[in-house]
Scaffold this motif. Structure first.
Motif, PDB file in Angstrom:
ATOM      1  N   LEU A   1       1.559   3.939  -4.328  1.00  0.00           N
ATOM      2  CA  LEU A   1       0.208   3.508  -4.888  1.00  0.00           C
ATOM      3  C   LEU A   1      -0.390   4.984  -5.176  1.00  0.00           C
ATOM      4  N   PRO A   2      -1.376   4.700  -6.088  1.00  0.00           N
ATOM      5  CA  PRO A   2      -2.149   6.132  -6.653  1.00  0.00           C
ATOM      6  C   PRO A   2      -2.887   6.894  -5.419  1.00  0.00           C
ATOM      7  N   ALA A   3      -2.874   7.955  -5.582  1.00  0.00           N
ATOM      8  CA  ALA A   3      -3.818   8.871  -4.349  1.00  0.00           C
ATOM      9  C   ALA A   3      -5.209   8.433  -4.688  1.00  0.00           C
ATOM     10  N   SER A   4      -5.902   7.740  -3.837  1.00  0.00           N
ATOM     11  CA  SER A   4      -7.347   7.528  -3.828  1.00  0.00           C
ATOM     12  C   SER A   4      -7.738   6.828  -2.566  1.00  0.00           C
ATOM     13  N   SER A   5      -9.216   6.752  -2.342  1.00  0.00           N
ATOM     14  CA  SER A   5      -9.712   6.326  -1.145  1.00  0.00           C
ATOM     15  C   SER A   5      -9.199   4.759  -0.939  1.00  0.00           C
ATOM     16  N   SER A   6      -9.367   4.070  -1.957  1.00  0.00           N
ATOM     17  CA  SER A   6      -8.949   2.625  -1.769  1.00  0.00           C
ATOM     18  C   SER A   6      -7.584   2.563  -1.597  1.00  0.00           C
ATOM     19  N   ALA A   7      -6.384   3.459  -2.119  1.00  0.00           N
ATOM     20  CA  ALA A   7      -5.152   3.385  -1.768  1.00  0.00           C
ATOM     21  C   ALA A   7      -4.843   3.750  -0.308  1.00  0.00           C
ATOM     22  N   THR A   8      -5.681   4.652   0.146  1.00  0.00           N
ATOM     23  CA  THR A   8      -5.429   5.111   1.500  1.00  0.00           C
ATOM     24  C   THR A   8      -5.701   3.878   2.273  1.00  0.00           C
ATOM     25  N   SER A   9      -6.950   3.039   2.067  1.00  0.00           N
ATOM     26  CA  SER A   9      -7.202   1.966   2.870  1.00  0.00           C
ATOM     27  C   SER A   9      -5.991   1.055   2.849  1.00  0.00           C
ATOM     28  N   SER A  10      -5.561   0.724   1.582  1.00  0.00           N
ATOM     29  CA  SER A  10      -4.513  -0.098   1.298  1.00  0.00           C
ATOM     30  C   SER A  10      -3.328   0.047   2.339  1.00  0.00           C
ATOM     31  N   ARG A  11      -2.910   1.478   2.265  1.00  0.00           N
ATOM     32  CA  ARG A  11      -1.605   2.040   2.984  1.00  0.00           C
ATOM     33  C   ARG A  11      -1.786   1.509   4.631  1.00  0.00           C
ATOM     34  N   GLU A  12      -2.975   2.061   5.021  1.00  0.00           N
ATOM     35  CA  GLU A  12      -3.487   1.718   6.298  1.00  0.00           C
ATOM     36  C   GLU A  12      -3.522   0.341   6.756  1.00  0.00           C
ATOM     37  N   GLU A  13      -3.882  -0.663   5.634  1.00  0.00           N
ATOM     38  CA  GLU A  13      -3.808  -2.031   6.096  1.00  0.00           C
ATOM     39  C   GLU A  13      -2.334  -2.625   6.068  1.00  0.00           C
ATOM     40  N   LEU A  14      -1.647  -2.101   5.035  1.00  0.00           N
ATOM     41  CA  LEU A  14      -0.161  -2.430   4.996  1.00  0.00           C
ATOM     42  C   LEU A  14       0.502  -2.210   6.392  1.00  0.00           C
ATOM     43  N   ALA A  15       0.232  -0.882   6.894  1.00  0.00           N
ATOM     44  CA  ALA A  15       0.869  -0.058   8.132  1.00  0.00           C
ATOM     45  C   ALA A  15       0.694  -1.109   9.100  1.00  0.00           C
ATOM     46  N   ALA A  16      -0.424  -1.783   9.255  1.00  0.00           N
ATOM     47  CA  ALA A  16      -0.846  -2.574  10.325  1.00  0.00           C
ATOM     48  C   ALA A  16      -0.211  -3.916  10.090  1.00  0.00           C
ATOM     49  N   TRP A  17       0.175  -4.197   8.855  1.00  0.00           N
ATOM     50  CA  TRP A  17       1.015  -5.739   8.807  1.00  0.00           C
ATOM     51  C   TRP A  17       2.015  -5.947   9.889  1.00  0.00           C
ATOM     52  N   LYS A  18       2.084  -7.124  10.468  1.00  0.00           N
ATOM     53  CA  LYS A  18       3.449  -7.478  11.299  1.00  0.00           C
ATOM     54  C   LYS A  18       4.316  -8.361  10.411  1.00  0.00           C
ATOM     55  N   VAL A  19       5.387  -7.665  10.127  1.00  0.00           N
ATOM     56  CA  VAL A  19       6.241  -8.404   9.092  1.00  0.00           C
ATOM     57  C   VAL A  19       7.560  -8.917   9.963  1.00  0.00           C
ATOM     58  N   ARG A  20       7.931 -10.301   9.550  1.00  0.00           N
ATOM     59  CA  ARG A  20       9.174 -10.571  10.237  1.00  0.00           C
ATOM     60  C   ARG A  20       9.863 -11.044   9.215  1.00  0.00           C
ATOM     61  N   VAL A  21      11.198 -10.707   9.315  1.00  0.00           N
ATOM     62  CA  VAL A  21      12.270 -10.885   8.411  1.00  0.00           C
ATOM     63  C   VAL A  21      13.273 -11.687   8.961  1.00  0.00           C
ATOM     64  N   VAL A  22      13.669 -12.773   8.123  1.00  0.00           N
ATOM     65  CA  VAL A  22      14.811 -13.592   8.706  1.00  0.00           C
ATOM     66  C   VAL A  22      15.612 -13.792   7.400  1.00  0.00           C
ATOM     67  N   SER A  23      16.913 -13.483   7.627  1.00  0.00           N
ATOM     68  CA  SER A  23      18.006 -13.310   6.628  1.00  0.00           C
ATOM     69  C   SER A  23      19.188 -14.319   7.393  1.00  0.00           C
ATOM     70  N   ARG A  24      19.566 -15.153   6.208  1.00  0.00           N
ATOM     71  CA  ARG A  24      20.533 -16.090   6.587  1.00  0.00           C
ATOM     72  C   ARG A  24      21.682 -15.992   5.312  1.00  0.00           C
ATOM     73  N   ASN A  25      22.956 -16.089   5.774  1.00  0.00           N
ATOM     74  CA  ASN A  25      23.848 -16.333   4.553  1.00  0.00           C
ATOM     75  C   ASN A  25      24.952 -17.473   4.880  1.00  0.00           C
ATOM     76  N   THR A  26      25.720 -17.822   3.817  1.00  0.00           N
ATOM     77  CA  THR A  26      26.465 -19.030   4.224  1.00  0.00           C
ATOM     78  C   THR A  26      27.944 -18.569   3.874  1.00  0.00           C
ATOM     79  N   PHE A  27      28.161 -17.332   4.076  1.00  0.00           N
ATOM     80  CA  PHE A  27      29.775 -17.055   4.043  1.00  0.00           C
ATOM     81  C   PHE A  27      29.813 -16.047   5.531  1.00  0.00           C
ATOM     82  N   PRO A  28      31.243 -16.014   5.535  1.00  0.00           N
ATOM     83  CA  PRO A  28      31.603 -15.287   6.993  1.00  0.00           C
ATOM     84  C   PRO A  28      31.156 -14.061   7.100  1.00  0.00           C
TER      85      PRO A  28
END
Length: 90
Positions: A1-28
């Protein structure tokens, strides 16, 4: 993200996200098919896209992050034949 005040707030918002990752595969798992490598490479690529990382800060940055999960993931980020060279960072 470009260095700007809006980018800083975007980074802060993204850092606060709770992300859940689910991964599945069909081979051993542990069958020599690099399922963990492919999974970690996909996770790193998706996280980079989510957080707006368009270019690496240095060549191999995403590869290094992916290798934290699976050493072979460095070969799964790029297509085709990929050579895995010994790095200089631990």
């Amino acid at each position: 993200l470009p260095a700007s005040s809006s980018a800083t707030s975007s980074r802060e918002e993204l850092a606060a996200w709770k992300v859940r990752v689910v991964s599945r595969n069909t081979f051993p798992t542990a069958a020599g098919l690099a399922s963990s490598a492919a999974g970690y490479a996909a996770l790193v690529r998706a996280a980079a896209a989510l957080y707006g990382v368009e270019t690496e800060a240095y060549p191999g940055e995403l590869s290094g992050i992916a290798r934290l999960g699976s050493g072979s993931a460095c070969r799964s980020l790029d297509g085709g034949l990929v050579a895995w060279h010994k790095g200089t960072h631990p």
